[in-house]
Design a protein around this motif. Structure first.
Motif, short mmCIF file in Angstrom:
data_model
loop_
_atom_site.label_atom_id
_atom_site.label_comp_id
_atom_site.label_asym_id
_atom_site.label_seq_id
_atom_site.Cartn_x
_atom_site.Cartn_y
_atom_site.Cartn_z
N LEU A 1 0.82 -1.22 0.00
CA LEU A 1 0.00 0.00 0.00
C LEU A 1 0.85 1.26 0.00
CD1 LEU A 1 -3.05 0.46 -0.04
CD2 LEU A 1 -2.96 0.76 2.44
N ASP A 2 1.97 1.25 0.72
CA ASP A 2 2.85 2.43 0.74
C ASP A 2 3.37 2.75 -0.65
OD1 ASP A 2 2.53 2.74 3.46
OD2 ASP A 2 4.36 1.65 3.98
N ALA A 3 3.75 1.72 -1.39
CA ALA A 3 4.22 1.94 -2.76
C ALA A 3 3.11 2.47 -3.65
CB ALA A 3 4.79 0.64 -3.32
N GLU A 4 1.89 2.00 -3.41
CA GLU A 4 0.75 2.50 -4.18
C GLU A 4 0.54 3.99 -3.93
OE1 GLU A 4 -4.07 1.74 -4.60
OE2 GLU A 4 -2.79 0.21 -3.68
N VAL A 5 0.60 4.40 -2.67
CA VAL A 5 0.44 5.82 -2.33
C VAL A 5 1.54 6.66 -2.98
CG1 VAL A 5 0.56 7.48 -0.43
CG2 VAL A 5 -0.81 5.39 -0.19
N ARG A 6 2.78 6.16 -2.97
CA ARG A 6 3.88 6.90 -3.61
C ARG A 6 3.64 7.05 -5.11
NH1 ARG A 6 7.00 3.68 -0.07
NH2 ARG A 6 7.56 2.25 -1.75
N THR A 7 3.08 6.02 -5.71
CA THR A 7 2.78 6.07 -7.15
C THR A 7 1.77 7.16 -7.45
OG1 THR A 7 3.27 3.72 -7.43
CG2 THR A 7 1.89 4.77 -9.11
N TYR A 8 0.71 7.26 -6.63
CA TYR A 8 -0.28 8.32 -6.84
C TYR A 8 0.36 9.70 -6.75
CZ TYR A 8 -3.88 4.72 -6.08
OH TYR A 8 -4.67 3.62 -6.17
N ARG A 9 1.25 9.87 -5.79
CA ARG A 9 1.90 11.18 -5.63
C ARG A 9 2.76 11.51 -6.84
NH1 ARG A 9 3.15 9.77 0.53
NH2 ARG A 9 1.34 10.75 1.52
N LYS A 10 3.48 10.51 -7.34
CA LYS A 10 4.30 10.74 -8.54
C LYS A 10 3.45 11.05 -9.75
CE LYS A 10 6.69 6.90 -8.15
NZ LYS A 10 7.67 5.81 -8.44
N TRP A 11 2.36 10.32 -9.90
CA TRP A 11 1.47 10.57 -11.04
C TRP A 11 0.90 11.98 -10.99
CZ3 TRP A 11 -1.88 5.45 -11.27
CH2 TRP A 11 -1.10 4.43 -11.85
N ARG A 12 0.52 12.42 -9.80
CA ARG A 12 -0.05 13.76 -9.70
C ARG A 12 1.00 14.83 -9.98
NH1 ARG A 12 -0.27 17.75 -6.07
NH2 ARG A 12 -2.07 19.15 -6.16
N ALA A 13 2.20 14.66 -9.42
CA ALA A 13 3.26 15.65 -9.62
C ALA A 13 3.66 15.76 -11.09
CB ALA A 13 4.47 15.30 -8.76
N ALA A 14 3.69 14.63 -11.79
CA ALA A 14 4.12 14.61 -13.18
C ALA A 14 2.96 14.73 -14.16
CB ALA A 14 4.91 13.33 -13.48
N ARG A 15 1.74 14.84 -13.63
CA ARG A 15 0.53 14.86 -14.48
C ARG A 15 0.54 13.70 -15.46
NH1 ARG A 15 -3.41 17.57 -14.67
NH2 ARG A 15 -3.73 17.19 -16.90
#
Length: 337
Positions: free
Chosen positions: A107-121
């Protein structure tokens, strides 16, 4: 091959790069005839906007994201997500969107992925699956600046976000009542992962219905794998008071249970009745065919995708009931003999 740029299009069209930018972004500044000519040249050259340019401009990425925090080996044999993704893709294809699918270890890796996706659009919205009790993703995706999201799960697990859900509690209660009418009084449930919200909902429905009907209910938790399904079945059938019916959380564990029953010289359904969840083609390929809780998983995925497009278009948050899995009676259930 070098990436096609707006300068390449401008040279081919004999116009300025500014005119190309106006045409490609649908802005005024060029005639309609020039705009159509530029768009035709861009299509002919195979031009596509870069992700960096989309990020700077705020334009859509025409992509939605899905992260599966599951063991890749589990995903390899569990048919649910293959059907679910097919349903999502059926809607994305209609709208010329793509799916960015990523498997995460936890789950932690999933949350990090969402943050990266949002930052990079990287994506315009996300589909969130397997909501947990006290899920950290829910608070993160509820803030105003978060990516639009649809949670696949009961509304009670994702307050403040759009959800699309199936009534697992009603389906579980129906299964227990059906077994009761067949004369079964000792029943068991082989469940999936304890941390998942839908597992907790099914567990509670199983406990409450068996108690209400005066039945003895046993519960074993697993990781959805055939190995764990077989292990849980052996444990239940080797107990001093073995159950006469078992409800499984997926089809592959039910298949394993069918194999264990054969090893122990138990006849299905005369000695033991079995019910599977998610009525995949596997359930009709066995002998006897598996009684299953059935719902259209492809249609479920399509429904989720449509609700995500609504959220990306600014529609308000809502909870949407998709279906209640229906019991499909086949050869693995019968009266207690």
């Amino acid at each position: 091959m070098a990436r096609i740029t707006i300068a390449d299009i401008a040279r081919r069209a004999g116009v300025s790069t500014g005119a190309v930018s106006y045409a490609l972004n649908g802005r005024p500044g060029v005639s309609e005839a020039t705009r159509e000519r530029i768009l035709a040249i861009a299509a002919d050259l195979g031009w596509a906007p870069s992700s960096a340019a989309r990020s700077l401009s705020g334009a859509r990425t025409e992509t939605v994201g899905l992260v599966l925090a599951r063991d890749p080996q589990t995903l390899g044999f569990e048919s649910f997500y293959m059907q679910f993704v097919a349903g999502i893709e059926s809607v994305l294809t209609e709208r010329d969107y793509g799916l960015l699918l990523q498997v995460a270890p936890d789950l932690d890796a999933e949350v990090r992925t969402y943050r990266k996706w949002r930052a990079a659009r990287r994506v315009d919205g996300i589909v969130v699956v397997d909501p947990r009790l006290d899920d950290p993703r829910i608070a993160m995706l509820s803030v105003p600046e978060a990516l639009p999201a649809v949670v696949v799960g009961d509304p009670g697990l994702a307050e403040g976000l759009t959800t699309v859900w199936t009534d697992d509690a009603a389906a579980m209660r129906e299964s227990v009542r059906y077994l009761h009418t067949l004369g079964h009084r000792d029943v068991a449930r082989v469940a999936g992962s304890e941390g998942f919200g839908h597992t907790s909902i099914r567990d509670e429905a199983f406990r409450s219905e068996t108690t209400a009907l005066g039945m003895r209910g046993q519960l074993r938790s697993t990781d959805y794998t055939p190995e764990q399904g077989a292990l849980a079945t052996r444990d239940l059938l080797g107990s001093g008071r073995r159950p006469t019916a078992i409800v499984y959380d997926n089809d592959v564990m039910a298949l394993s249970g069918l194999g264990v029953a054969a090893e122990l010289a138990l006849t299905v359904p005369d000695d033991l009745s079995l019910i599977a969840w998610d009525d995949s083609p596997l359930c009709q390929a066995t002998f006897p065919q598996l009684t299953s809780l059935s719902h259209d998983v492809v249609a479920y995925g399509a429904h989720v995708a449509r609700r995500l497009f609504d959220r990306m278009a600014g529609e308000p948050v809502g909870g949407f009931h998709d279906s209640t899995p229906q019991l499909r009676v086949r050869g693995t259930t019968g009266p207690l003999t």
